[in-house]
Design an enzyme around this catalytic site. Structure first.
Site, mmCIF file in Angstrom:
data_model
loop_
_atom_site.group_PDB
_atom_site.id
_atom_site.type_symbol
_atom_site.label_atom_id
_atom_site.label_comp_id
_atom_site.label_asym_id
_atom_site.label_seq_id
_atom_site.Cartn_x
_atom_site.Cartn_y
_atom_site.Cartn_z
ATOM 1 N N HIS A 177 11.540 3.226 56.698
ATOM 2 C CA HIS A 177 11.706 1.663 56.277
ATOM 3 C C HIS A 177 11.233 1.604 54.785
ATOM 4 O O HIS A 177 10.281 0.994 54.630
ATOM 5 C CB HIS A 177 10.586 0.992 57.110
ATOM 6 C CG HIS A 177 10.868 -0.458 56.949
ATOM 7 N ND1 HIS A 177 10.568 -1.287 56.062
ATOM 8 C CD2 HIS A 177 11.016 -1.266 57.964
ATOM 9 C CE1 HIS A 177 10.531 -2.542 56.129
ATOM 10 N NE2 HIS A 177 10.932 -2.666 57.627
ATOM 11 N N GLU B 28 16.791 1.175 54.343
ATOM 12 C CA GLU B 28 16.112 1.842 55.461
ATOM 13 C C GLU B 28 17.424 2.589 56.216
ATOM 14 O O GLU B 28 18.445 2.108 56.620
ATOM 15 C CB GLU B 28 15.702 1.090 56.197
ATOM 16 C CG GLU B 28 14.627 0.014 55.707
ATOM 17 C CD GLU B 28 14.358 -1.252 56.613
ATOM 18 O OE1 GLU B 28 14.189 -1.035 57.924
ATOM 19 O OE2 GLU B 28 14.008 -2.309 56.128
HETATM 20 O O1 TA6 Z 1 13.496 -3.734 58.483
HETATM 21 C C1 TA6 Z 1 13.643 -5.236 58.228
HETATM 22 C C2 TA6 Z 1 12.612 -5.758 59.025
HETATM 23 O O2 TA6 Z 1 12.902 -5.419 60.500
HETATM 24 C C3 TA6 Z 1 12.469 -7.365 58.932
HETATM 25 O O3 TA6 Z 1 13.167 -8.341 59.952
HETATM 26 C C4 TA6 Z 1 11.016 -7.560 58.769
HETATM 27 O O4 TA6 Z 1 10.333 -8.049 59.814
HETATM 28 C C5 TA6 Z 1 10.660 -6.277 58.033
HETATM 29 O O5 TA6 Z 1 11.104 -5.432 59.082
HETATM 30 C C6 TA6 Z 1 9.283 -6.170 57.955
HETATM 31 O O6 TA6 Z 1 8.427 -5.746 59.209
HETATM 32 P P1 TA6 Z 1 7.136 -5.413 59.370
HETATM 33 O O7 TA6 Z 1 6.849 -5.126 60.838
HETATM 34 O O8 TA6 Z 1 7.042 -4.333 58.353
HETATM 35 O O9 TA6 Z 1 6.237 -6.703 58.632
#
Ligand code: TA6
Length: 301
Positions: A173, A277
């Protein structure tokens, strides 16, 4: 055993003088500090989290939020969260942490070694245990190989240690540092379908133009192996984001309101970050047989 003793023990076993040392990072969390002529990097044992990657005479490649937690049981906000075995909220139990179990747990160092010219390879491991089995009743082993050099390569290998098929989602991510998201574009996903989490998960088809950003953007691009190119006119650079073994690419910027809503995200930081990601999720969740291993890699050029 004190924290220092364990740092001492880890350095005795893994340090490479002048190249790799295990030090007390933010809030005292153990961090592998890598220094080579090609780049420097910080990798926390907490979540096997690459928190920093920078090449000489360039701004950092990865974004790390000043408000990030560095605490047991909490995710680090920025760098490269390692997501396994579910992506996003847990489909069966909303009380479980978003983005899986392993980004908030301590991993073990397996090896640190020179890798070719000017690069260093760090391998970290995490295995299922009584605690993980409570929320994910499968036996697995993770190996995560991070190679720091002119490029940053991150390879997550999942091995099924049980006697039945293992289905999982995973993601790297990655938070990138950009000069200003409002002037940043992303090339490489032209023509690829995506569903937009901020537009009721409706499916769209990307036209033949680069992605631009004018509002909260949270998209899961489907069935794509494409290389993405972040074009950043403010920092005057291009970052190529290549991947192997991944069929989804997620593009995310929280924009103003969501940035304010996240306690571990600096309110006015949304313009200087962008997540690209490497993901396997939803219809592209992976299923491996007993004793089978599968690897997903992201390479940042
Ligand atoms: O990858 C994008 C996502 O799924 C968004 O929807 C947002 O929730 C982001 O990840 C951040 O997630 P986190 O759990 O790290 O706050």
């Amino acid at each position: 055993m004190t924290a220092n003793t364990s740092l001492q023990d880890l350095n005795t076993r893994f340090a490479i003088p002048g190249v790799a040392a295990i030090v007390a990072g933010e809030k005292g969390l153990p961090m592998i500090q890598i220094t080579t002529p090609a780049a420097e990097a910080h990798i926390y044992l907490h979540g096997a989290h690459v928190a920093h990657y920078q090449r000489p005479h360039e701004p950092p490649i990865l974004y790390m939020d000043k408000a990030s937690w560095f605490e047991d049981g909490k995710p680090i906000r920025g760098g490269v969260p390692v997501i396994f075995p579910w992506f996003g909220p847990n489909p069966n139990d909303a009380s479980l942490p978003a983005h899986g179990l392993v980004r908030q747990r301590q991993w073990s160092i397996l090896s640190i070694a020179h890798s070719g010219h000017d690069a260093v390879a760090v391998e970290l491991g995490f295995s299922s245990n009584e605690q993980t089995r409570q929320s994910f009743p499968h036996d697995f082993e993770l190996r995560y190989k991070v190679t720091v050099g002119k490029t940053l390569s991150m390879a997550l290998t999942v091995t099924n240690k049980s006697d039945k098929p293992l289905t999982y989602e995973c993601a790297l991510h990655t938070y990138f540092r950009v000069g200003d998201i409002q002037f940043t574009t992303v090339d490489g996903l032209q023509g690829v379908s995506y569903y937009s989490k901020v537009e009721g998960n409706k499916v769209f088809q990307t036209g033949d133009h680069p992605i631009t950003f004018t509002a909260e953007t949270d998209r899961v691009y489907l069935n794509t192996r494409d290389v993405c190119v972040i074009k950043d006119p403010i920092l005057n650079r291009r970052i190529l984001v290549e991947k192997e073994g991944s069929l989804n690419t997620v593009v995310w910027n929280p924009w103003i309101a969501k940035a304010k809503a996240m306690p571990d995200f600096t309110d006015d930081a949304w313009p200087i970050m962008l997540c690209i990601e490497a993901v396997n999720s939803h219809f592209n969740a992976q299923t491996i047989q007993p004793a089978e291993s599968r690897t997903m890699t992201q390479i940042v050029h």
